[in-house]
Design a protein around this motif. Sequence first.
Motif, PDB file in Angstrom:
ATOM      1  N   GLY A 204       0.813  -1.215   0.000  1.00 42.73           N
ATOM      2  CA  GLY A 204       0.000   0.000   0.000  1.00 42.73           C
ATOM      3  C   GLY A 204       0.842   1.257   0.000  1.00 42.73           C
ATOM      4  O   GLY A 204       0.509   2.247  -0.669  1.00 42.73           O
ATOM      5  N   SER A 205       1.949   1.217   0.724  1.00 41.03           N
ATOM      6  CA  SER A 205       2.842   2.378   0.772  1.00 41.03           C
ATOM      7  C   SER A 205       3.494   2.635  -0.586  1.00 41.03           C
ATOM      8  O   SER A 205       3.599   3.782  -1.029  1.00 41.03           O
ATOM      9  CB  SER A 205       3.925   2.156   1.834  1.00 41.03           C
ATOM     10  N   VAL A 206       3.926   1.560  -1.249  1.00 45.05           N
ATOM     11  CA  VAL A 206       4.544   1.701  -2.570  1.00 45.05           C
ATOM     12  C   VAL A 206       3.543   2.265  -3.572  1.00 45.05           C
ATOM     13  O   VAL A 206       3.860   3.185  -4.346  1.00 45.05           O
ATOM     14  CB  VAL A 206       5.088   0.341  -3.060  1.00 45.05           C
ATOM     15  N   TYR A 207       2.313   1.740  -3.548  1.00 45.59           N
ATOM     16  CA  TYR A 207       1.295   2.243  -4.476  1.00 45.59           C
ATOM     17  C   TYR A 207       1.054   3.739  -4.259  1.00 45.59           C
ATOM     18  O   TYR A 207       1.046   4.528  -5.214  1.00 45.59           O
ATOM     19  CB  TYR A 207      -0.020   1.497  -4.299  1.00 45.59           C
TER      20      TYR A 207
ATOM     21  N   ALA B  15       1.103   9.099  -6.046  1.00 40.45           N
ATOM     22  CA  ALA B  15       1.105  10.510  -5.648  1.00 40.45           C
ATOM     23  C   ALA B  15       2.254  11.300  -6.268  1.00 40.45           C
ATOM     24  O   ALA B  15       2.377  12.500  -6.033  1.00 40.45           O
ATOM     25  CB  ALA B  15       1.176  10.613  -4.124  1.00 40.45           C
ATOM     26  N   GLY B  16       3.086  10.616  -7.043  1.00 39.32           N
ATOM     27  CA  GLY B  16       4.144  11.322  -7.748  1.00 39.32           C
ATOM     28  C   GLY B  16       5.444  11.477  -6.992  1.00 39.32           C
ATOM     29  O   GLY B  16       6.278  12.322  -7.351  1.00 39.32           O
ATOM     30  N   LEU B  17       5.678  10.669  -5.951  1.00 34.90           N
ATOM     31  CA  LEU B  17       6.930  10.779  -5.215  1.00 34.90           C
ATOM     32  C   LEU B  17       8.106  10.210  -6.003  1.00 34.90           C
ATOM     33  O   LEU B  17       9.257  10.575  -5.749  1.00 34.90           O
ATOM     34  CB  LEU B  17       6.821  10.054  -3.868  1.00 34.90           C
ATOM     35  N   GLY B  18       7.821   9.303  -6.934  1.00 35.93           N
ATOM     36  CA  GLY B  18       8.900   8.674  -7.682  1.00 35.93           C
ATOM     37  C   GLY B  18       9.414   7.431  -6.992  1.00 35.93           C
ATOM     38  O   GLY B  18       9.148   7.204  -5.803  1.00 35.93           O
ATOM     39  N   PHE B  19      10.172   6.612  -7.719  1.00 34.22           N
ATOM     40  CA  PHE B  19      10.629   5.329  -7.188  1.00 34.22           C
ATOM     41  C   PHE B  19      11.590   5.509  -6.006  1.00 34.22           C
ATOM     42  O   PHE B  19      11.410   4.924  -4.940  1.00 34.22           O
ATOM     43  CB  PHE B  19      11.310   4.526  -8.303  1.00 34.22           C
ATOM     44  N   GLU B  20      12.604   6.328  -6.184  1.00 37.08           N
ATOM     45  CA  GLU B  20      13.616   6.484  -5.137  1.00 37.08           C
ATOM     46  C   GLU B  20      13.032   7.128  -3.888  1.00 37.08           C
ATOM     47  O   GLU B  20      13.271   6.667  -2.762  1.00 37.08           O
ATOM     48  CB  GLU B  20      14.782   7.315  -5.662  1.00 37.08           C
ATOM     49  N   LYS B  21      12.246   8.201  -4.065  1.00 36.67           N
ATOM     50  CA  LYS B  21      11.663   8.896  -2.927  1.00 36.67           C
ATOM     51  C   LYS B  21      10.682   8.006  -2.175  1.00 36.67           C
ATOM     52  O   LYS B  21      10.604   8.057  -0.937  1.00 36.67           O
ATOM     53  CB  LYS B  21      10.951  10.168  -3.414  1.00 36.67           C
ATOM     54  N   THR B  22       9.940   7.191  -2.901  1.00 35.69           N
ATOM     55  CA  THR B  22       8.979   6.300  -2.254  1.00 35.69           C
ATOM     56  C   THR B  22       9.688   5.302  -1.339  1.00 35.69           C
ATOM     57  O   THR B  22       9.312   5.144  -0.169  1.00 35.69           O
ATOM     58  CB  THR B  22       8.157   5.535  -3.318  1.00 35.69           C
TER      59      THR B  22
ATOM     60  N   THR C  82      12.749   5.479  -0.152  1.00 35.67           N
ATOM     61  CA  THR C  82      13.439   6.212   0.922  1.00 35.67           C
ATOM     62  C   THR C  82      12.472   6.595   2.032  1.00 35.67           C
ATOM     63  O   THR C  82      12.784   6.479   3.223  1.00 35.67           O
ATOM     64  CB  THR C  82      14.105   7.479   0.351  1.00 35.67           C
ATOM     65  N   THR C  83      11.280   7.057   1.655  1.00 40.19           N
ATOM     66  CA  THR C  83      10.280   7.463   2.648  1.00 40.19           C
ATOM     67  C   THR C  83       9.799   6.271   3.464  1.00 40.19           C
ATOM     68  O   THR C  83       9.598   6.379   4.684  1.00 40.19           O
ATOM     69  CB  THR C  83       9.082   8.124   1.949  1.00 40.19           C
ATOM     70  N   ILE C  84       9.608   5.124   2.804  1.00 37.27           N
ATOM     71  CA  ILE C  84       9.195   3.917   3.528  1.00 37.27           C
ATOM     72  C   ILE C  84      10.240   3.537   4.567  1.00 37.27           C
ATOM     73  O   ILE C  84       9.916   3.246   5.727  1.00 37.27           O
ATOM     74  CB  ILE C  84       8.961   2.753   2.534  1.00 37.27           C
ATOM     75  N   ALA C  85      11.509   3.571   4.171  1.00 35.06           N
ATOM     76  CA  ALA C  85      12.589   3.228   5.095  1.00 35.06           C
ATOM     77  C   ALA C  85      12.697   4.253   6.224  1.00 35.06           C
ATOM     78  O   ALA C  85      12.862   3.897   7.398  1.00 35.06           O
ATOM     79  CB  ALA C  85      13.915   3.135   4.340  1.00 35.06           C
ATOM     80  N   GLU C  86      12.603   5.538   5.877  1.00 36.35           N
ATOM     81  CA  GLU C  86      12.702   6.585   6.897  1.00 36.35           C
ATOM     82  C   GLU C  86      11.512   6.535   7.847  1.00 36.35           C
ATOM     83  O   GLU C  86      11.665   6.769   9.056  1.00 36.35           O
ATOM     84  CB  GLU C  86      12.782   7.952   6.229  1.00 36.35           C
ATOM     85  N   GLY C  87      10.326   6.237   7.314  1.00 34.98           N
ATOM     86  CA  GLY C  87       9.152   6.119   8.173  1.00 34.98           C
ATOM     87  C   GLY C  87       9.307   5.000   9.180  1.00 34.98           C
ATOM     88  O   GLY C  87       8.955   5.144  10.361  1.00 34.98           O
ATOM     89  N   PHE C  88       9.851   3.880   8.716  1.00 34.93           N
ATOM     90  CA  PHE C  88      10.118   2.755   9.626  1.00 34.93           C
ATOM     91  C   PHE C  88      11.100   3.185  10.713  1.00 34.93           C
ATOM     92  O   PHE C  88      10.892   2.931  11.903  1.00 34.93           O
ATOM     93  CB  PHE C  88      10.675   1.577   8.827  1.00 34.93           C
TER      94      PHE C  88
ATOM     95  N   THR D 217       4.653  -2.784  13.545  1.00 35.73           N
ATOM     96  CA  THR D 217       4.496  -1.379  13.926  1.00 35.73           C
ATOM     97  C   THR D 217       5.317  -0.471  13.014  1.00 35.73           C
ATOM     98  O   THR D 217       4.864   0.591  12.598  1.00 35.73           O
ATOM     99  CB  THR D 217       4.934  -1.176  15.396  1.00 35.73           C
ATOM    100  N   GLY D 218       6.537  -0.893  12.691  1.00 39.16           N
ATOM    101  CA  GLY D 218       7.403  -0.077  11.852  1.00 39.16           C
ATOM    102  C   GLY D 218       6.856   0.149  10.462  1.00 39.16           C
ATOM    103  O   GLY D 218       6.866   1.277   9.950  1.00 39.16           O
ATOM    104  N   VAL D 219       6.348  -0.904   9.818  1.00 35.03           N
ATOM    105  CA  VAL D 219       5.817  -0.717   8.465  1.00 35.03           C
ATOM    106  C   VAL D 219       4.484   0.028   8.499  1.00 35.03           C
ATOM    107  O   VAL D 219       4.102   0.684   7.511  1.00 35.03           O
ATOM    108  CB  VAL D 219       5.668  -2.060   7.712  1.00 35.03           C
ATOM    109  N   GLY D 220       3.773  -0.028   9.639  1.00 36.35           N
ATOM    110  CA  GLY D 220       2.603   0.838   9.782  1.00 36.35           C
ATOM    111  C   GLY D 220       3.014   2.300   9.764  1.00 36.35           C
ATOM    112  O   GLY D 220       2.346   3.150   9.171  1.00 36.35           O
ATOM    113  N   GLY D 221       4.163   2.591  10.391  1.00 34.51           N
ATOM    114  CA  GLY D 221       4.703   3.947  10.338  1.00 34.51           C
ATOM    115  C   GLY D 221       5.161   4.340   8.955  1.00 34.51           C
ATOM    116  O   GLY D 221       5.119   5.518   8.584  1.00 34.51           O
ATOM    117  N   SER D 222       5.580   3.369   8.151  1.00 34.85           N
ATOM    118  CA  SER D 222       6.000   3.661   6.782  1.00 34.85           C
ATOM    119  C   SER D 222       4.851   4.203   5.946  1.00 34.85           C
ATOM    120  O   SER D 222       5.014   5.160   5.179  1.00 34.85           O
ATOM    121  CB  SER D 222       6.555   2.389   6.122  1.00 34.85           C
ATOM    122  N   LEU D 223       3.660   3.599   6.082  1.00 30.42           N
ATOM    123  CA  LEU D 223       2.491   4.090   5.355  1.00 30.42           C
ATOM    124  C   LEU D 223       2.158   5.512   5.771  1.00 30.42           C
ATOM    125  O   LEU D 223       1.872   6.378   4.932  1.00 30.42           O
ATOM    126  CB  LEU D 223       1.297   3.172   5.592  1.00 30.42           C
TER     127      LEU D 223
END
Length: 447
Positions: free
Chosen positions: A31-34, A39-46, A48-54, A311-317
């Motif tokens: 769901g986070s990747v989709y 939303a236009g974040l792009g592959f790298e930003k998406t 990176t954001t998932i990892a940073e959110g975790f 919990t961590g991947v919930g934070g990623s979303l």
Amino acid sequence: MVVLHAAIAIAVVIVLILVVRVDPVISLVAGSVYLGLAAGLGFEKTITTIAEGFGDIMTEVGLLIGFGVLLGSLLHAMGALSKVVEKLLNALGPGKLPYALAVALSTIFPSIYVDVQLVLAAPLARSAAPHLGRGGLAMMGGALTTGILVGYVFVVPGLGTVAIAGLLHVPLGTILLYGFVLGPLTALLTMFVYSRLLRRGFWNADKDETSAVAETPADAEQEPRAKRPLPPLPVSLLPIVVPLLLIAFGAITEAAGVQSDVIAFLGDPVFALFAGLVGAYALARRTLGRDGLAGTMSKGFGSTGQILLVTGVGGSLGAVIGETDLDDVLSGLFSADAGVHAVLTVLLVWLVAAVLHFAIGSIAVAGIAAAGILAPIMGGLGIPPEVLALAIGSGALFALQLNSNFFWMFQTLLGVTTRGALKALTFVTSLASLVSLVLVMGLSFVV
């Protein structure tokens, strides 16, 4: 379009988990990747954001979860929680226990740190659940939900309450008086309605609970046998009581303007829970012996890993949602310039906060955002600021769901399935939000 993509992402996660039976970790990342790509974040930003959110979530609650789960495992193995449940049941009876817990959590023990409340209270709720009969875990889960989160938005020093009151310039003394009445009343009414639904078959233990919840006497025999008798109950509960007192003392002194590095250190939730864990470890070593202690700690470490990952991947979303311009879009929909300010009522104030919370996934952020949107037009709304603050808190409570890390902590700590968490947490917060909305609307006629 970002609102639509966010709704699709949340729907995809729900369908994958409930219908396709995909593991929550995989579903949340999908769901986070989709959402990131749509939303236009792009592959790298998406990515990176998932990892940073975790990482951000682990920084915020990782040690709290780890220390809290180990603390609960040790107290459970020693039998301390069973003794507490036994005394509460003797004093209150099984019918009154969930109501008493909900009121106590929302008024006597309201906390800035709802994650700490959940970590400390979940083992007690699990221990009490079998004594309540059919639907006991559902009832205790509802009590945790209403107690912790109602207090969070209505009762000082709940972070949601303090933040909203500050943005609207409502004195904390005033909001405390209103919240101290509205909070427990909301908790009691919500639990009453919820209990009636449970009696009508709302809960299905086979589908809503995990196999690890309903502990049988045979399961209990597999726990480490105590080498020595448990110390007196007040001593056994010190690992829970001391962290609560340290956190409360730190919060009170901070609110009073006291500046002290030592007090800030002692009142930090991470240190407070670590102190509780050390105390529980010492008691368990004396009570269970070295072998029993090692087995209990190993079991606790195993549970911790699962909880941290979900919990961590919930934070990623939630992090991906935060990188979109969703909050700006929603702010524009409800701003004075949108032409709806003339018809704003308590209901619309509630709706602003409810929509923000459902989309963003954070009660505090939704409340703060709603207060920021409405503060500039507060004078034209025709309702007192304290009623406005309560209406925002009521709306921000609505439908805590899969894009919140609290949801996944609740699911794993309480021992329910995702479907069970949607009932005992998402549904109950929605119910509490609607109940409090009616109360706030009634209050608007007399204030």
